[in-house]
Design a protein around this motif. Structure first.
Motif, PDB file in Angstrom:
ATOM      1  N   ILE A 174      43.302  48.035  75.669  1.00 47.47           N
ATOM      2  CA  ILE A 174      44.402  48.891  75.220  1.00 47.47           C
ATOM      3  C   ILE A 174      45.717  48.444  75.870  1.00 47.47           C
ATOM      4  O   ILE A 174      46.754  48.334  75.211  1.00 47.47           O
ATOM      5  CB  ILE A 174      44.099  50.359  75.540  1.00 47.47           C
ATOM      6  CG1 ILE A 174      42.881  50.838  74.721  1.00 47.47           C
ATOM      7  CG2 ILE A 174      45.311  51.242  75.254  1.00 47.47           C
ATOM      8  CD1 ILE A 174      42.391  52.212  75.089  1.00 47.47           C
ATOM      9  N   TYR A 175      45.662  48.185  77.176  1.00 43.38           N
ATOM     10  CA  TYR A 175      46.849  47.694  77.889  1.00 43.38           C
ATOM     11  C   TYR A 175      47.313  46.359  77.310  1.00 43.38           C
ATOM     12  O   TYR A 175      48.512  46.133  77.107  1.00 43.38           O
ATOM     13  CB  TYR A 175      46.527  47.549  79.371  1.00 43.38           C
ATOM     14  CG  TYR A 175      47.477  46.631  80.112  1.00 43.38           C
ATOM     15  CD1 TYR A 175      48.767  47.039  80.432  1.00 43.38           C
ATOM     16  CD2 TYR A 175      47.076  45.349  80.478  1.00 43.38           C
ATOM     17  CE1 TYR A 175      49.640  46.192  81.086  1.00 43.38           C
ATOM     18  CE2 TYR A 175      47.937  44.492  81.136  1.00 43.38           C
ATOM     19  CZ  TYR A 175      49.215  44.922  81.440  1.00 43.38           C
ATOM     20  OH  TYR A 175      50.075  44.075  82.086  1.00 43.38           O
ATOM     21  N   TYR A 176      46.363  45.480  77.022  1.00 41.08           N
ATOM     22  CA  TYR A 176      46.678  44.164  76.482  1.00 41.08           C
ATOM     23  C   TYR A 176      47.401  44.295  75.147  1.00 41.08           C
ATOM     24  O   TYR A 176      48.313  43.528  74.827  1.00 41.08           O
ATOM     25  CB  TYR A 176      45.387  43.366  76.315  1.00 41.08           C
ATOM     26  CG  TYR A 176      45.574  41.881  76.156  1.00 41.08           C
ATOM     27  CD1 TYR A 176      45.984  41.101  77.231  1.00 41.08           C
ATOM     28  CD2 TYR A 176      45.312  41.247  74.948  1.00 41.08           C
ATOM     29  CE1 TYR A 176      46.146  39.734  77.104  1.00 41.08           C
ATOM     30  CE2 TYR A 176      45.468  39.882  74.803  1.00 41.08           C
ATOM     31  CZ  TYR A 176      45.890  39.130  75.883  1.00 41.08           C
ATOM     32  OH  TYR A 176      46.055  37.770  75.741  1.00 41.08           O
ATOM     33  N   GLY A 177      46.982  45.302  74.347  1.00 43.98           N
ATOM     34  CA  GLY A 177      47.645  45.530  73.075  1.00 43.98           C
ATOM     35  C   GLY A 177      49.076  45.992  73.240  1.00 43.98           C
ATOM     36  O   GLY A 177      49.951  45.648  72.438  1.00 43.98           O
ATOM     37  N   TYR A 178      49.341  46.785  74.280  1.00 41.73           N
ATOM     38  CA  TYR A 178      50.684  47.295  74.519  1.00 41.73           C
ATOM     39  C   TYR A 178      51.580  46.275  75.222  1.00 41.73           C
ATOM     40  O   TYR A 178      52.801  46.305  75.077  1.00 41.73           O
ATOM     41  CB  TYR A 178      50.628  48.563  75.380  1.00 41.73           C
ATOM     42  CG  TYR A 178      50.588  49.832  74.574  1.00 41.73           C
ATOM     43  CD1 TYR A 178      51.642  50.207  73.743  1.00 41.73           C
ATOM     44  CD2 TYR A 178      49.469  50.667  74.645  1.00 41.73           C
ATOM     45  CE1 TYR A 178      51.598  51.371  73.006  1.00 41.73           C
ATOM     46  CE2 TYR A 178      49.418  51.840  73.903  1.00 41.73           C
ATOM     47  CZ  TYR A 178      50.483  52.187  73.081  1.00 41.73           C
ATOM     48  OH  TYR A 178      50.426  53.340  72.350  1.00 41.73           O
ATOM     49  N   SER A 179      50.979  45.392  75.979  1.00 43.65           N
ATOM     50  CA  SER A 179      51.761  44.474  76.810  1.00 43.65           C
ATOM     51  C   SER A 179      52.290  43.302  75.992  1.00 43.65           C
ATOM     52  O   SER A 179      52.000  43.150  74.811  1.00 43.65           O
ATOM     53  CB  SER A 179      50.892  43.939  77.953  1.00 43.65           C
ATOM     54  OG  SER A 179      49.932  43.026  77.448  1.00 43.65           O
ATOM     55  N   ASP A 180      53.035  42.453  76.655  1.00 38.22           N
ATOM     56  CA  ASP A 180      53.555  41.239  76.021  1.00 38.22           C
ATOM     57  C   ASP A 180      52.621  40.049  76.211  1.00 38.22           C
ATOM     58  O   ASP A 180      52.960  38.942  75.792  1.00 38.22           O
ATOM     59  CB  ASP A 180      54.928  40.882  76.619  1.00 38.22           C
ATOM     60  CG  ASP A 180      56.014  41.826  76.146  1.00 38.22           C
ATOM     61  OD1 ASP A 180      55.864  42.376  75.047  1.00 38.22           O
ATOM     62  OD2 ASP A 180      56.998  42.003  76.877  1.00 38.22           O
ATOM     63  N   ARG A 201      51.869  42.894  65.108  1.00 37.50           N
ATOM     64  CA  ARG A 201      51.425  44.236  64.708  1.00 37.50           C
ATOM     65  C   ARG A 201      49.908  44.290  64.567  1.00 37.50           C
ATOM     66  O   ARG A 201      49.263  45.233  65.029  1.00 37.50           O
ATOM     67  CB  ARG A 201      52.103  44.639  63.400  1.00 37.50           C
ATOM     68  CG  ARG A 201      53.569  45.043  63.539  1.00 37.50           C
ATOM     69  CD  ARG A 201      54.054  45.771  62.313  1.00 37.50           C
ATOM     70  NE  ARG A 201      54.046  44.900  61.139  1.00 37.50           N
ATOM     71  CZ  ARG A 201      55.098  44.183  60.728  1.00 37.50           C
ATOM     72  NH1 ARG A 201      56.237  44.232  61.419  1.00 37.50           N
ATOM     73  NH2 ARG A 201      55.023  43.436  59.656  1.00 37.50           N
ATOM     74  N   LYS A 204      48.313  44.156  68.070  1.00 40.56           N
ATOM     75  CA  LYS A 204      48.494  45.395  68.827  1.00 40.56           C
ATOM     76  C   LYS A 204      47.482  46.446  68.401  1.00 40.56           C
ATOM     77  O   LYS A 204      46.753  47.007  69.218  1.00 40.56           O
ATOM     78  CB  LYS A 204      49.912  45.931  68.643  1.00 40.56           C
ATOM     79  CG  LYS A 204      50.162  47.266  69.340  1.00 40.56           C
ATOM     80  CD  LYS A 204      51.553  47.788  69.050  1.00 40.56           C
ATOM     81  CE  LYS A 204      52.602  47.006  69.800  1.00 40.56           C
ATOM     82  NZ  LYS A 204      52.541  47.228  71.276  1.00 40.56           N
ATOM     83  N   MET A 208      43.928  47.638  70.552  1.00 40.69           N
ATOM     84  CA  MET A 208      43.786  49.044  70.921  1.00 40.69           C
ATOM     85  C   MET A 208      42.504  49.631  70.346  1.00 40.69           C
ATOM     86  O   MET A 208      41.789  50.379  71.017  1.00 40.69           O
ATOM     87  CB  MET A 208      45.004  49.824  70.431  1.00 40.69           C
ATOM     88  CG  MET A 208      46.276  49.530  71.207  1.00 40.69           C
ATOM     89  SD  MET A 208      47.735  50.294  70.460  1.00 40.69           S
ATOM     90  CE  MET A 208      47.237  52.014  70.494  1.00 40.69           C
TER      91      MET A 208
END
Length: 283
Positions: A174-180, A201, A204, A208
Motif C-alpha cells: 500500500i505504501y509502495y503504491g502511494y510513494s514515488d 495510475r 497505484k 494498493m
C-alpha cells in the motif's frame, strides 16, 4: 552530469530481456483473470465464486478454455521465465541494490517472488501434464504449512511471525503504491506523458489492491496462530471470501478486484515499456 552518466544502466543480454518481458506478460494475464473472476464473484455474475478467483482456480479456468492445455502451458512457461528473471535479479544484483542491509532485503524480496511464481509455474505445469487438478487451492497449502509450524516448539509464535510478516508486506504494498518509488522506474522509461500517467495510475491502484489482499491473508494467519487452528489460514481465494462476507463486502471486493485488474494491466505496460537492466553501475 558526468557522475550520473557513469551510473547509466547497461542493456541486458537479449534472452534476459525476453524472459523478463514474457514473464511480466504472463503475470499480467494471471492478475487480470484473478481480478475479473473476483469481480464477477462479488456481484454474482456468471456463476463465479471467490474459490475460482484464487490463483489455482484461475489456472483451472485457463485449462477449461478451448485449447486450454496449450494456453496453460504458455502461461506456465511465462511464469517460469518470470521466476528465473527474479532469481537473476536477486543473485546477480542486476539493479545494483548492493550488499548492505537494505540492499540484501530488496534482493531477498526478489528471491521470494521468484520462489512464489516458480511454485505457481510448477503447479500449472503439473496441471498440463495431468498430475494435478488444481483443486486443492493455495489455501490448502497454507493450512498444511501452518499445521507443520504449529507442530514445532513455539509453533504459535512461528505462525504469528509469519502473520506479522505477511501483514507488513501488505502495508508495504500500500505504501509502495502511494510513494514515488515505483514511479521512478516508470519515469525512467522516457514515455509519452499520457502513457506515463496511465502506468502510474494503474500501478497505484494495483499495488494498493494487492496490499489489501496481503493484509487479509496475514490477518487470517494471525487468527490461526491465536486459535492454534490451521483451518483459519488461507490464500487469496479465502481472502476474497473474507472480504465478501464483511460489511459492504460485495462493493469492497469489487473495488479490490478492479485494482487487481489494474495491476495486471500495469504488468502488461511494464512488459511493453519498462527498460530491463543488467546493472545500475557503470557499463
Amino acid at each position: 552530469m558526468a557522475d550520473v552518466s557513469t551510473h547509466v544502466p547497461s542493456p541486458p543480454p537479449q534472452w534476459v530481456e525476453n524472459f523478463a518481458k514474457f514473464g511480466l506478460t504472463a503475470k499480467g494475464v494471471v492478475y487480470c483473470l484473478v481480478g475479473i473472476i473476483a469481480f464477477m464473484a462479488a456481484f454474482e455474475l456468471g456463476g463465479q465464486s471467490t474459490q475460482n478467483a484464487g490463483k489455482s482456480g484461475i489456472l483451472k479456468t485457463i485449462q477449461d478454455l478451448p485449447a486450454g492445455n496449450v494456453l496453460l502451458g504458455i502461461v506456465a512457461l511465462g511464469l517460469l521465465c518470470y521466476a528465473i528473471w527474479r532469481f537473476i535479479q536477486a543473485v546477480k544484483d542486476t539493479e545494483g541494490k548492493g550488499s548492505d542491509a537494505e540492499g540484501i532485503g530488496k534482493r531477498l524480496r526478489y528471491l521470494f517472488s521468484g520462489l512464489v511464481y516458480g511454485a505457481l509455474a510448477y503447479l500449472a505445469a503439473n496441471m498440463v501434464l495431468g498430475n494435478s487438478s488444481g483443486g486443492s487451492g493455495s489455501g490448502g497449502s497454507r493450512e498444511t504449512l501452518v499445521s507443520k509450524l504449529l507442530a514445532q516448539p513455539f509453533g504459535q509464535w512461528l505462525v504469528g511471525i509469519v502473520a506479522v510478516a505477511t501483514m507488513l508486506v501488505g502495508l508495504y504494498q500500500i505504501y509502495y503504491g502511494y510513494s514515488d518509488k515505483y514511479r521512478k522506474k516508470v519515469r525512467s522509461a522516457g514515455l509519452k506523458d499520457e502513457v506515463e500517467h496511465q502506468m502510474i495510475r494503474a500501478g497505484k491502484v494495483g499495488y494498493m489492491a494487492r496490499g489489501v489482499v496481503w493484509l487479509v491473508i496475514g490477518y487470517m494467519f494471525l487468527q490461526a496462530a491465536l486459535q492454534s487452528n490451521p483451518q483459519q489460514a488461507g490464500g487469496s481465494s479465502d481472502a476474497f471470501q473474507f472480504i465478501e462476507n464483511s460489511t459492504y463486502g460485495s462493493i469492497i471486493l469489487g473495488a479490490v478486484a478492479l485494482g487487481l485488474i489494474c495491476y495486471g494491466v500495469f504488468m502488461f505496460m511494464r512488459a511493453k515499456y519498462q527498460p530491463i537492466y543488467t546493472t545500475s553501475g557503470a557499463s
